[in-house]
Design a protein around this motif. Structure first.
Motif, PDB file in Angstrom:
ATOM      1  N   ILE A 223       0.854  -1.190   0.000  1.00 18.27           N
ATOM      2  CA  ILE A 223       0.000   0.000   0.000  1.00 18.27           C
ATOM      3  C   ILE A 223       0.890   1.241   0.000  1.00 18.27           C
ATOM      4  CG2 ILE A 223      -1.754   1.286   1.287  1.00 18.27           C
ATOM      5  CD1 ILE A 223      -2.700  -1.398   2.432  1.00 18.27           C
ATOM      6  N   LEU A 224       0.558   2.172  -0.880  1.00 14.20           N
ATOM      7  CA  LEU A 224       1.331   3.409  -1.021  1.00 14.20           C
ATOM      8  C   LEU A 224       0.403   4.598  -0.830  1.00 14.20           C
ATOM      9  CD1 LEU A 224       2.358   1.587  -4.019  1.00 14.20           C
ATOM     10  CD2 LEU A 224       4.305   2.612  -2.822  1.00 14.20           C
ATOM     11  N   GLU A 225       0.700   5.407   0.167  1.00 13.68           N
ATOM     12  CA  GLU A 225      -0.143   6.550   0.494  1.00 13.68           C
ATOM     13  C   GLU A 225       0.701   7.830   0.481  1.00 13.68           C
ATOM     14  OE1 GLU A 225      -3.541   4.811   3.395  1.00 13.68           O
ATOM     15  OE2 GLU A 225      -1.522   4.829   4.283  1.00 13.68           O
ATOM     16  N   ASN A 226       0.615   8.552  -0.619  1.00 15.34           N
ATOM     17  CA  ASN A 226       1.354   9.804  -0.776  1.00 15.34           C
ATOM     18  C   ASN A 226       2.837   9.649  -0.436  1.00 15.34           C
ATOM     19  OD1 ASN A 226      -0.828  11.454  -1.665  1.00 15.34           O
ATOM     20  ND2 ASN A 226      -1.575  11.565   0.452  1.00 15.34           N
ATOM     21  N   VAL A 227       3.449   8.638  -1.023  1.00 13.67           N
ATOM     22  CA  VAL A 227       4.880   8.409  -0.834  1.00 13.67           C
ATOM     23  C   VAL A 227       5.649   9.393  -1.711  1.00 13.67           C
ATOM     24  CG1 VAL A 227       6.761   6.756  -1.057  1.00 13.67           C
ATOM     25  CG2 VAL A 227       4.495   5.970  -0.351  1.00 13.67           C
ATOM     26  N   PHE A 228       6.570  10.127  -1.121  1.00 13.60           N
ATOM     27  CA  PHE A 228       7.370  11.065  -1.910  1.00 13.60           C
ATOM     28  C   PHE A 228       8.445  10.320  -2.684  1.00 13.60           C
ATOM     29  CE2 PHE A 228      11.147  13.757  -2.446  1.00 13.60           C
ATOM     30  CZ  PHE A 228      10.591  14.703  -3.311  1.00 13.60           C
ATOM     31  N   VAL A 229       8.538  10.615  -3.992  1.00 17.11           N
ATOM     32  CA  VAL A 229       9.541  10.003  -4.858  1.00 17.11           C
ATOM     33  C   VAL A 229      10.276  11.112  -5.612  1.00 17.11           C
ATOM     34  CG1 VAL A 229       9.988   8.379  -6.732  1.00 17.11           C
ATOM     35  CG2 VAL A 229       8.079   7.970  -5.161  1.00 17.11           C
ATOM     36  N   PRO A 230      11.577  11.252  -5.427  1.00 17.52           N
ATOM     37  CA  PRO A 230      12.335  12.249  -6.197  1.00 17.52           C
ATOM     38  C   PRO A 230      12.302  11.923  -7.694  1.00 17.52           C
ATOM     39  CG  PRO A 230      13.608  11.425  -4.322  1.00 17.52           C
ATOM     40  CD  PRO A 230      12.418  10.526  -4.465  1.00 17.52           C
ATOM     41  N   ALA A 231      12.388  12.929  -8.516  1.00 11.98           N
ATOM     42  CA  ALA A 231      12.376  12.723  -9.962  1.00 11.98           C
ATOM     43  C   ALA A 231      13.519  11.820 -10.416  1.00 11.98           C
ATOM     44  CB  ALA A 231      12.451  14.073 -10.670  1.00 11.98           C
ATOM     45  N   ASP A 232      14.650  11.864  -9.700  1.00 10.45           N
ATOM     46  CA  ASP A 232      15.796  11.028 -10.053  1.00 10.45           C
ATOM     47  C   ASP A 232      15.503   9.537  -9.925  1.00 10.45           C
ATOM     48  OD1 ASP A 232      17.432  13.170 -10.599  1.00 10.45           O
ATOM     49  OD2 ASP A 232      18.274  13.261  -8.581  1.00 10.45           O
ATOM     50  N   PHE A 233      14.474   9.189  -9.166  1.00 10.08           N
ATOM     51  CA  PHE A 233      14.168   7.783  -8.884  1.00 10.08           C
ATOM     52  C   PHE A 233      12.984   7.267  -9.706  1.00 10.08           C
ATOM     53  CE2 PHE A 233      15.988   8.076  -4.269  1.00 10.08           C
ATOM     54  CZ  PHE A 233      17.262   8.151  -4.799  1.00 10.08           C
ATOM     55  N   VAL A 234      12.648   7.963 -10.787  1.00 12.13           N
ATOM     56  CA  VAL A 234      11.542   7.552 -11.660  1.00 12.13           C
ATOM     57  C   VAL A 234      12.108   7.132 -13.008  1.00 12.13           C
ATOM     58  CG1 VAL A 234       9.410   8.236 -12.797  1.00 12.13           C
ATOM     59  CG2 VAL A 234       9.912   9.056 -10.478  1.00 12.13           C
ATOM     60  N   LEU A 235      11.796   5.895 -13.420  1.00 14.46           N
ATOM     61  CA  LEU A 235      12.303   5.310 -14.659  1.00 14.46           C
ATOM     62  C   LEU A 235      11.194   5.282 -15.716  1.00 14.46           C
ATOM     63  CD1 LEU A 235      14.716   3.470 -15.912  1.00 14.46           C
ATOM     64  CD2 LEU A 235      13.267   1.567 -15.209  1.00 14.46           C
ATOM     65  N   PRO A 236      11.426   5.771 -16.949  1.00 16.15           N
ATOM     66  CA  PRO A 236      10.403   5.752 -18.004  1.00 16.15           C
ATOM     67  C   PRO A 236      10.264   4.341 -18.610  1.00 16.15           C
ATOM     68  CG  PRO A 236      12.443   6.665 -18.864  1.00 16.15           C
ATOM     69  CD  PRO A 236      12.686   6.416 -17.400  1.00 16.15           C
ATOM     70  N   HIS A 237       9.565   3.480 -17.897  1.00 13.81           N
ATOM     71  CA  HIS A 237       9.551   2.062 -18.255  1.00 13.81           C
ATOM     72  C   HIS A 237       8.792   1.776 -19.544  1.00 13.81           C
ATOM     73  CE1 HIS A 237      10.256  -2.099 -17.593  1.00 13.81           C
ATOM     74  NE2 HIS A 237       9.025  -2.417 -17.258  1.00 13.81           N
ATOM     75  N   HIS A 238       7.899   2.677 -19.949  1.00 11.17           N
ATOM     76  CA  HIS A 238       7.142   2.454 -21.184  1.00 11.17           C
ATOM     77  C   HIS A 238       8.060   2.350 -22.396  1.00 11.17           C
ATOM     78  CE1 HIS A 238       7.566   6.720 -22.518  1.00 11.17           C
ATOM     79  NE2 HIS A 238       7.660   6.930 -21.210  1.00 11.17           N
ATOM     80  N   LEU A 239       9.234   2.958 -22.325  1.00 13.19           N
ATOM     81  CA  LEU A 239      10.157   2.921 -23.453  1.00 13.19           C
ATOM     82  C   LEU A 239      10.621   1.504 -23.782  1.00 13.19           C
ATOM     83  CD1 LEU A 239      12.415   6.024 -22.644  1.00 13.19           C
ATOM     84  CD2 LEU A 239      10.463   5.898 -24.222  1.00 13.19           C
ATOM     85  N   ALA A 240      10.648   0.634 -22.754  1.00 18.20           N
ATOM     86  CA  ALA A 240      11.104  -0.744 -22.969  1.00 18.20           C
ATOM     87  C   ALA A 240      10.155  -1.520 -23.863  1.00 18.20           C
ATOM     88  CB  ALA A 240      11.259  -1.458 -21.628  1.00 18.20           C
ATOM     89  N   PHE A 241       8.913  -1.030 -24.014  1.00 15.70           N
ATOM     90  CA  PHE A 241       7.930  -1.734 -24.838  1.00 15.70           C
ATOM     91  C   PHE A 241       7.424  -0.880 -25.996  1.00 15.70           C
ATOM     92  CE2 PHE A 241       7.799  -3.436 -20.510  1.00 15.70           C
ATOM     93  CZ  PHE A 241       8.212  -4.732 -20.785  1.00 15.70           C
ATOM     94  N   ASP A 242       7.688   0.420 -25.934  1.00 18.81           N
ATOM     95  CA  ASP A 242       7.396   1.250 -27.102  1.00 18.81           C
ATOM     96  C   ASP A 242       8.318   0.874 -28.258  1.00 18.81           C
ATOM     97  OD1 ASP A 242       5.540   2.593 -25.596  1.00 18.81           O
ATOM     98  OD2 ASP A 242       6.782   4.381 -25.257  1.00 18.81           O
ATOM     99  N   ASN A 243       9.499   0.377 -27.915  1.00 16.81           N
ATOM    100  CA  ASN A 243      10.511  -0.017 -28.889  1.00 16.81           C
ATOM    101  C   ASN A 243      10.823  -1.501 -28.736  1.00 16.81           C
ATOM    102  OD1 ASN A 243      11.090   2.840 -29.676  1.00 16.81           O
ATOM    103  ND2 ASN A 243      11.785   2.957 -27.550  1.00 16.81           N
ATOM    104  N   PRO A 244      11.393  -2.135 -29.764  1.00 21.25           N
ATOM    105  CA  PRO A 244      11.785  -3.543 -29.608  1.00 21.25           C
ATOM    106  C   PRO A 244      13.014  -3.656 -28.700  1.00 21.25           C
ATOM    107  CG  PRO A 244      12.475  -2.719 -31.758  1.00 21.25           C
ATOM    108  CD  PRO A 244      11.665  -1.638 -31.137  1.00 21.25           C
ATOM    109  N   THR A 245      12.831  -4.277 -27.534  1.00 19.80           N
ATOM    110  CA  THR A 245      13.934  -4.476 -26.593  1.00 19.80           C
ATOM    111  C   THR A 245      13.861  -5.886 -26.026  1.00 19.80           C
ATOM    112  OG1 THR A 245      12.818  -3.870 -24.513  1.00 19.80           O
ATOM    113  CG2 THR A 245      13.645  -2.055 -25.886  1.00 19.80           C
TER     114      THR A 245
END
Length: 411
Positions: A223-245
Motif C-alpha cells: 500500500i502506497l499513500e502519498n509516498v514522496f519520490v524524487p524525480a531522479d528515482f523515476v524510470l520511463p519504463h514504457h520505453l522498454a515496450f514502445d521499442n523492440p527491446t
C-alpha cells in the motif's frame, strides 16, 4: 554521480545493514557459487514450505553471494553473464527452493530495465547498490482491474518530485527487499517505475500471501499513500515496450528457469522415492518397484521432457544474447519466440513431473511427512504467471504468418 537534494533526503531512510556482497566476475564463477548456495538453501526448503516461514537468512546468503548482480554490465562493475548462465543460475536455485528462486526475478527484471532505459545517474546509482547486495523487490501488479496491464497507481507531480499512491498485490519479495520499485502511471499516462526505499513514509508492505504454492515468496500486498519520490528515482519504463527491446524475453526466461528448477526437483524426488519405497504391482513377479517396465517407461519420458526443457532454455538464452548485441525488430521477435517455446515446455514439464511423482511413487508418497505435493503446488502456482495457451498462438502466428509476437512483460 551526485544525488539531488530531494533524492539525497529520500535515500537517507535506514535499512538493515549487511556486509557488502561478493562481486562475481565470470559465468563459470556464477554457476559454481549457485551450486554451493543451492546446497544450503535446499536443506530446510520442505520445512519452510510447511511452516510458511519466510527465508530471511537464506535470502541474505543468496544476495550476499553476488548472484543478484551478475547481469549488471561490465562497464558498471558487473559480470554481464550470458542469459543462458542467468537461466541456469535461477534453475539451480529453484531446484533447491523455487520460492527463493522466484524472489529475485523482479530484482533481475529491474536491472535489465535500468540497463535499457535508465539515466546515467540511475545506472551508476542503482547498479552500485545492487553490486553491494542491496535488493530490489516489486510492486507491479494490481487486482480488481479489467486486465493485468491496467494500472490505477498514480504518480502526481509535486515540489522536487512526485507523490505516489496506490495498492498492489503479487509483490513478490517486497518484504525481503531494501527498495520497492513500483509500476505507476505518470501525469501523461505513461507507465513508469518509481523506486521507493523500504521504510519510506507512506509505504506499507503486508505479509498476507495465502496461496497454496510458492508459499514463502512474500508475494502479498503493498500500500502506497502519498509516498514522496524524487524525480531522479523515476524510470520511463514504457520505453522498454514502445521499442523492440529484450525486456520481455529477459523477464520470461527467468520465469521459465524457475519452472525448470521445479521440474528437476520433482523428478529428483520421484527417483528417490521409487528407488527406496515403491512396491512392484501385483500383476508382476518383480521384487522391486524400480524394476516395473511401465514405471521405467514413464521415468524415461520425464527425463526426456526435463532435458528438452533445459535445451530449450539454453537456446532461448542464446537468442536473447544475440538480441542484446544487435537489438532490432527481428532479433527481439526471435528471442521472444525462443523464450516462449522454453516457457511452454518448462510449464508443462513442471506440472507433469509434479503429478507423475505420485502416480509412480504410490499412495505413501502423499503422506504429509514427505511434503512432496509442494512440487506440484509450486508449479501450478508459479506457472499461472501467464497463460502458455497464448504462447502457442503467437508461435504459430510467427511461424505461419510472419507476425511478430506482442511486446509486454509477459512475452
Amino acid at each position: 554521480m551526485s544525488l539531488s537534494a530531494s533524492a539525497a533526503a529520500a535515500s537517507q531512510v535506514e535499512i538493515t545493514p549487511r556486509a557488502p556482497a561478493h562481486i562475481i566476475k565470470t559465468d563459470a564463477e556464477a554457476i559454481k557459487i549457485a551450486k554451493t548456495i543451492a546446497a544450503e538453501i535446499g536443506k530446510e526448503a520442505a520445512l519452510r514450505d510447511q511452516e510458511r516461514r519466510l527465508p530471511y537468512q537464506e535470502i541474505d546468503l543468496y544476495s550476499q553471494s553476488g548472484l543478484w548482480g551478475i547481469t549488471i554490465p561490465k562497464e558498471y562493475g558487473g559480470a554481464f553473464v550470458s542469459n543462458t548462465t542467468l537461466a541456469e543460475v535461477v534453475s539451480i536455485i529453484s531446484e533447491a527452493d523455487p520460492s527463493i528462486g522466484q524472489i529475485p526475478q523482479n530484482h533481475l527484471y529491474m536491472i535489465e530495465a535500468i540497463r535499457l532505459d535508465g539515466s546515467e545517474f540511475q545506472k551508476r546509482y542503482f547498479f552500485d547498490l545492487a553490486l553491494k547486495g542491496i535488493r530490489f523487490g516489486n510492486a507491479f501488479s494490481e487486482i480488481g482491474t479489467r486486465q493485468v496491464t491496467d494500472v490505477k497507481t498514480r504518480l502526481t507531480p509535486t515540489k522536487d518530485g512526485y507523490l505516489l499512491s496506490g495498492k498492489k498485490f503479487y509483490s513478490s519479495g517486497a518484504l525481503l527487499a531494501d527498495w520497492v520499485p513500483v509500476v505507476a502511471k505518470d501525469e501523461n499516462d505513461n507507465t513508469v517505475v518509481a523506486f521507493v526505499k523500504k521504510g519510506s513514509a507512506g509505504l506499507n508492505v503486508i505479509d498476507d500471501w495465502s496461496s497454496f504454492g510458492q508459499r514463502t515468496t512474500a508475494s502479498g500486498t503493498t500500500i502506497l499513500e502519498n509516498v514522496f519520490v524524487p524525480a531522479d528515482f523515476v524510470l520511463p519504463h514504457h520505453l522498454a515496450f514502445d521499442n523492440p527491446t529484450t525486456m520481455g524475453p529477459v523477464a520470461q526466461i527467468i520465469q521459465a528457469a524457475v519452472d525448470t528448477g521445479i521440474a528437476r526437483a520433482a523428478l529428483k524426488d520421484t527417483l528417490h522415492f521409487v528407488r527406496n519405497y515403491t512396491r512392484p504391482w501385483i500383476d508382476t513377479d518383480l521384487q522391486h518397484g524400480y524394476e516395473d517396465p511401465l514405471t521405467l517407461k514413464d521415468i524415461g519420458n520425464l527425463q526426456i521432457q526435463v532435458h528438452a526443457t533445459e535445451a530449450l532454455l539454453s537456446r532461448a538464452g542464446t537468442a536473447i544474447d544475440v538480441a542484446q548485441q544487435n537489438q532490432n525488430e527481428d532479433t527481439v521477435a526471435a528471442a521472444s519466440i525462443a523464450v516462449a517455446e522454453a516457457k511452454i515446455f518448462s510449464t508443462e514439464t513442471a506440472l507433469l513431473a509434479g503429478s507423475k511423482l505420485f502416480e509412480l511413487a504410490g499412495t505413501r508418497s502423499t503422506l504429509g511427512e514427505y511434503n512432496l505435493d509442494r512440487h506440484w503446488r509450486n508449479a501450478r502456482t508459479h506457472t499461472l504467471h501467464d497463460p502458455v495457451r497464448w504462447k502457442y498462438y503467437a508461435i504459430g502466428n510467427y511461424a505461419l504468418n510472419n507476425i511478430n509476437p506482442p511486446r509486454h512483460p509477459w512475452f
